[in-house]
Design a protein around this motif. Structure first.
Motif, PDB file in Angstrom:
ATOM      1  N   ALA A  53       1.219  -1.772  -0.369  1.00 56.38           N
ATOM      2  CA  ALA A  53       0.179   0.017  -0.004  1.00 56.38           C
ATOM      3  C   ALA A  53       0.732   1.169  -0.038  1.00 56.38           C
ATOM      4  CB  ALA A  53      -1.001   0.336   1.415  1.00 56.38           C
ATOM      5  N   LEU A  54       0.323   1.817  -0.972  1.00 65.66           N
ATOM      6  CA  LEU A  54       1.263   3.635  -0.925  1.00 65.66           C
ATOM      7  C   LEU A  54       0.230   4.748  -0.390  1.00 65.66           C
ATOM      8  CD1 LEU A  54       1.703   1.636  -3.770  1.00 65.66           C
ATOM      9  CD2 LEU A  54       4.309   2.700  -2.794  1.00 65.66           C
ATOM     10  N   ALA A  55       1.386   5.921  -0.373  1.00 69.20           N
ATOM     11  CA  ALA A  55       0.693   7.486   0.443  1.00 69.20           C
ATOM     12  C   ALA A  55       1.344   7.801   0.005  1.00 69.20           C
ATOM     13  CB  ALA A  55      -0.300   6.939   1.216  1.00 69.20           C
ATOM     14  N   ASP A  96      10.542  25.944   2.499  1.00 68.90           N
ATOM     15  CA  ASP A  96      10.653  24.963   1.912  1.00 68.90           C
ATOM     16  C   ASP A  96       9.824  23.753   0.847  1.00 68.90           C
ATOM     17  OD1 ASP A  96      13.278  23.067   0.204  1.00 68.90           O
ATOM     18  OD2 ASP A  96      14.402  22.216   2.455  1.00 68.90           O
ATOM     19  N   ASP A  97      10.173  23.101  -0.049  1.00 66.99           N
ATOM     20  CA  ASP A  97       9.962  21.886  -0.356  1.00 66.99           C
ATOM     21  C   ASP A  97       9.024  21.016   0.655  1.00 66.99           C
ATOM     22  OD1 ASP A  97       9.369  23.551  -2.643  1.00 66.99           O
ATOM     23  OD2 ASP A  97      11.092  22.367  -3.210  1.00 66.99           O
ATOM     24  N   ILE A  98       7.898  20.671   0.805  1.00 66.25           N
ATOM     25  CA  ILE A  98       7.665  19.315   1.693  1.00 66.25           C
ATOM     26  C   ILE A  98       6.730  17.953   0.586  1.00 66.25           C
ATOM     27  CG2 ILE A  98       5.695  18.466   3.428  1.00 66.25           C
ATOM     28  CD1 ILE A  98       5.957  22.047   4.948  1.00 66.25           C
ATOM     29  N   SER A  99       8.050  16.654   0.873  1.00 69.82           N
ATOM     30  CA  SER A  99       7.335  15.464   0.303  1.00 69.82           C
ATOM     31  C   SER A  99       7.485  14.682   1.011  1.00 69.82           C
ATOM     32  CB  SER A  99       7.990  15.710  -0.465  1.00 69.82           C
ATOM     33  OG  SER A  99       9.127  15.252  -0.832  1.00 69.82           O
ATOM     34  N   LEU A 100       6.520  13.705   1.194  1.00 72.33           N
ATOM     35  CA  LEU A 100       6.525  12.790   1.836  1.00 72.33           C
ATOM     36  C   LEU A 100       6.289  11.496   0.709  1.00 72.33           C
ATOM     37  CD1 LEU A 100       6.512  10.894   4.785  1.00 72.33           C
ATOM     38  CD2 LEU A 100       3.816  11.386   4.426  1.00 72.33           C
ATOM     39  N   LEU A 101       6.749   9.982   1.147  1.00 73.28           N
ATOM     40  CA  LEU A 101       6.739   8.752   0.722  1.00 73.28           C
ATOM     41  C   LEU A 101       6.317   7.870   1.266  1.00 73.28           C
ATOM     42  CD1 LEU A 101       5.777   7.343  -2.272  1.00 73.28           C
ATOM     43  CD2 LEU A 101       8.353   7.233  -2.581  1.00 73.28           C
ATOM     44  N   VAL A 102       5.640   7.275   1.222  1.00 73.05           N
ATOM     45  CA  VAL A 102       4.915   5.995   2.327  1.00 73.05           C
ATOM     46  C   VAL A 102       4.672   4.557   1.625  1.00 73.05           C
ATOM     47  CG1 VAL A 102       3.624   5.029   4.901  1.00 73.05           C
ATOM     48  CG2 VAL A 102       3.929   7.567   4.293  1.00 73.05           C
ATOM     49  N   LEU A 103       5.295   3.666   2.126  1.00 71.60           N
ATOM     50  CA  LEU A 103       5.486   1.748   1.318  1.00 71.60           C
ATOM     51  C   LEU A 103       4.892   1.376   2.523  1.00 71.60           C
ATOM     52  CD1 LEU A 103       8.303   3.573  -0.309  1.00 71.60           C
ATOM     53  CD2 LEU A 103       8.314   1.502  -1.376  1.00 71.60           C
ATOM     54  N   GLN A 104       3.974   0.534   2.870  1.00 64.01           N
ATOM     55  CA  GLN A 104       3.483  -0.312   3.294  1.00 64.01           C
ATOM     56  C   GLN A 104       3.709  -1.879   3.446  1.00 64.01           C
ATOM     57  OE1 GLN A 104       0.504   0.885   6.688  1.00 64.01           O
ATOM     58  NE2 GLN A 104      -0.618  -0.947   6.265  1.00 64.01           N
ATOM     59  N   ARG A 105       4.313  -2.564   2.956  1.00 62.60           N
ATOM     60  CA  ARG A 105       3.730  -3.835   3.133  1.00 62.60           C
ATOM     61  C   ARG A 105       2.111  -4.962   3.616  1.00 62.60           C
ATOM     62  NH1 ARG A 105       6.831  -9.593   4.196  1.00 62.60           N
ATOM     63  NH2 ARG A 105       5.841 -10.900   2.264  1.00 62.60           N
ATOM     64  N   ARG A 111       8.975  14.863  15.797  1.00 57.56           N
ATOM     65  CA  ARG A 111       6.939  14.557  15.150  1.00 57.56           C
ATOM     66  C   ARG A 111       6.459  14.429  14.603  1.00 57.56           C
ATOM     67  NH1 ARG A 111       8.906  19.872  17.456  1.00 57.56           N
ATOM     68  NH2 ARG A 111       7.507  20.704  19.289  1.00 57.56           N
ATOM     69  N   LEU A 112       7.893  14.021  13.937  1.00 56.50           N
ATOM     70  CA  LEU A 112       7.079  12.548  12.591  1.00 56.50           C
ATOM     71  C   LEU A 112       7.262  11.350  13.084  1.00 56.50           C
ATOM     72  CD1 LEU A 112       6.970  12.038   9.567  1.00 56.50           C
ATOM     73  CD2 LEU A 112       9.658  12.590   9.105  1.00 56.50           C
ATOM     74  N   ILE A 113       8.174  11.146  13.594  1.00 57.39           N
ATOM     75  CA  ILE A 113       8.057   9.814  14.378  1.00 57.39           C
ATOM     76  C   ILE A 113       6.865   9.556  15.209  1.00 57.39           C
ATOM     77  CG2 ILE A 113       9.338   8.349  15.966  1.00 57.39           C
ATOM     78  CD1 ILE A 113      12.291   9.116  14.934  1.00 57.39           C
ATOM     79  N   GLY A 114       6.448  10.426  16.162  1.00 54.18           N
ATOM     80  CA  GLY A 114       5.327   9.974  16.698  1.00 54.18           C
ATOM     81  C   GLY A 114       4.273  10.096  15.926  1.00 54.18           C
ATOM     82  N   LEU A 115       4.203  10.633  14.586  1.00 49.43           N
ATOM     83  CA  LEU A 115       3.329  10.614  14.155  1.00 49.43           C
ATOM     84  C   LEU A 115       2.840   9.377  13.821  1.00 49.43           C
ATOM     85  CD1 LEU A 115       2.479  14.226  11.945  1.00 49.43           C
ATOM     86  CD2 LEU A 115       0.867  13.085  13.579  1.00 49.43           C
ATOM     87  N   ALA A 116       4.171   8.254  13.066  1.00 42.85           N
ATOM     88  CA  ALA A 116       4.453   7.687  12.680  1.00 42.85           C
ATOM     89  C   ALA A 116       3.360   6.322  13.540  1.00 42.85           C
ATOM     90  CB  ALA A 116       5.652   6.510  12.312  1.00 42.85           C
ATOM     91  N   PRO A 161      -1.437   3.916   5.112  1.00 38.67           N
ATOM     92  CA  PRO A 161      -0.449   4.493   5.037  1.00 38.67           C
ATOM     93  C   PRO A 161      -1.518   6.196   4.465  1.00 38.67           C
ATOM     94  CG  PRO A 161      -0.024   3.459   3.273  1.00 38.67           C
ATOM     95  CD  PRO A 161      -1.244   2.813   4.445  1.00 38.67           C
ATOM     96  N   LYS A 162      -2.179   6.336   3.910  1.00 40.42           N
ATOM     97  CA  LYS A 162      -3.317   7.515   3.522  1.00 40.42           C
ATOM     98  C   LYS A 162      -3.178   8.255   4.954  1.00 40.42           C
ATOM     99  CE  LYS A 162      -7.507   5.553   2.285  1.00 40.42           C
ATOM    100  NZ  LYS A 162      -8.422   5.420   1.388  1.00 40.42           N
ATOM    101  N   THR A 163      -3.729   7.066   6.059  1.00 41.76           N
ATOM    102  CA  THR A 163      -3.739   8.232   7.264  1.00 41.76           C
ATOM    103  C   THR A 163      -2.724   8.650   7.605  1.00 41.76           C
ATOM    104  OG1 THR A 163      -5.420   6.449   8.034  1.00 41.76           O
ATOM    105  CG2 THR A 163      -4.690   7.951  10.011  1.00 41.76           C
TER     106      THR A 163
END
Length: 398
Positions: free
Chosen positions: A174-176, A388-397, A353-358, A366-368
């Protein structure tokens, strides 16, 4: 200069008219204020010498009408009167007169006053001309800005067309993603793609800086990697044991091809692949923030060895790092625009904070995480612009 004389006394008009003509001026005469007003409505006269006491419309009322009129040019008004007390002077100036002369004035005094009027009107004309040129220049600048904005919107649409569209490229993963450029176009770009029937390739890169130069570079890189995929260069040779080309080899090849000159931007990136059957994969980190492995049980690990940015130094080594995604685990790739995002007090969002959200989004799709991060960053920066540009890619098995 063309001057209007308004006076109900014919001898006064005659004397003053001859004097002004002797000094090289053109003269228009009116026998009362109403006649003077009609002349002014027909001709763009810029200097008036008017008697105060006149029938129908006196000089004071004429002056008021001149000041209330919405003409594009300024009209210099000299008021003549037999009165000489301070109250009359104040009343005349309040009505809008520029100068005030008592009758039986000295001719040289009038000549000096006219020269002062000419200087003021000349300055006004010069200012009007400059304003006209400024308006013309502003019009050209606005037109140029509109064209630039149109080009930026077109470039942003082109860049958006290169971003992923279908998160369902693999039933096993699953990707988001999240993409918030600092301007209409940005230097971050990412994608994922099938390398073969079981391996899924992915990359996340961040070109130094932001705006047009960075966006142009990111588009070039996206097209380059798409071409590499289309020509089979990301797949290992048939005689080898590997099914795909090692990530460090892909990044090293990009480093050879994109050596930055004095003005060319360099970029950081993570490139890798995952075997969708086993969950095992490899990635190469090149100066990019450490990818995060968020385990299903809530643990979060950093992956990678840092590495050198691509295009900065020639011939530097790169390493591939192995990882494994168990069912429910996710791999998180992100740009430093997330961790460096500042609030009104100048505080950075930071990795914690990013780790806390994860961790908080563990077990959710992952879209959540992408949507929660979007809301968190918007709340964090408030009304401030994205620096600055903000981007994120999440891959979940799955």
């Amino acid at each position: 200069m063309r001057i209007l004389i308004a006076d109900d006394a014919s001898d006064a008009r005659e004397i003053l008219g001859r004097l002004l003509k002797r000094w090289g001026h053109e003269v228009v005469t009116a026998s009362n204020g109403r006649e003077a007003w009609e002349i002014l409505r027909q001709e763009p006269l810029r200097l008036i010498i008017s008697d105060w006491m006149m029938p129908e419309i006196d000089g004071l009322e004429l002056c008021r009408r001149v000041r209330e009129a919405q003409w594009e040019h300024y009209v210099y008004f000299i008021l003549l009167t037999a009165r000489d007390d301070k109250e009359d002077l104040i009343e005349g100036m309040t009505a809008g007169a520029d100068d005030f002369l008592t009758k039986s004035f000295n001719f040289e005094e009038l000549r000096v006053r006219l020269r002062a009027a000419e200087r003021i009107l000349s300055l006004e004309s010069q200012l009007a001309l400059r304003n006209s040129k400024l308006e013309e220049t502003n019009g050209k600048l606005h037109a140029a800005l509109d064209r630039i904005q149109q080009d930026l919107r077109a470039a942003a649409a082109l860049q958006a067309s290169l971003l992923p569209k279908d998160p369902n490229v693999s039933p096993a993963v699953a990707l988001a993603w999240l993409f918030l450029p600092a301007t209409e176009i940005g230097g971050d770009i990412f994608d994922f793609f099938r390398l073969n029937d079981r391996d899924l390739g992915f990359y996340h890169l961040d070109v130094a800086g932001h705006g047009v130069p960075s966006a142009m570079m990111s588009v070039t890189l996206s097209r380059t990697l798409s071409a590499e995929l289309g020509e089979g260069h990301l797949v290992a040779p048939p005689e080898g044991e590997r099914r795909v080309k090692a990530p460090d080899a892909v990044v090293a090849d990009l480093n050879r091809r994109f050596q930055s000159g004095d003005n060319a931007p360099y970029f950081t990136m993570v490139y890798g692949y995952i075997d969708t059957h086993s969950g095992r994969g490899e990635l190469c980190q090149a100066g990019h923030p450490h990818p995060l492995l968020a385990r299903r049980d809530g643990r979060v690990e950093q992956v990678g060895h840092g590495g050198f940015a691509v295009g900065m130094l020639e011939g530097v080594p790169y390493d591939s790092v192995a990882f494994t995604l168990e069912p429910g685990d996710r791999l998180i790739l992100y740009s430093d625009g997330i961790t460096d995002c500042r609030n009104a007090e100048g505080e950075s969002f930071e990795l914690e904070r990013l780790i806390g959200l994860a961790v908080d989004c563990g077990g959710a799709p992952p879209k959540t995480l992408a949507s929660r991060l979007d809301m968190a960053l918007r709340d964090w920066r408030g009304e401030g612009e994205i620096e600055d540009d903000i981007s994120l890619l999440v891959l979940q098995r799955r």
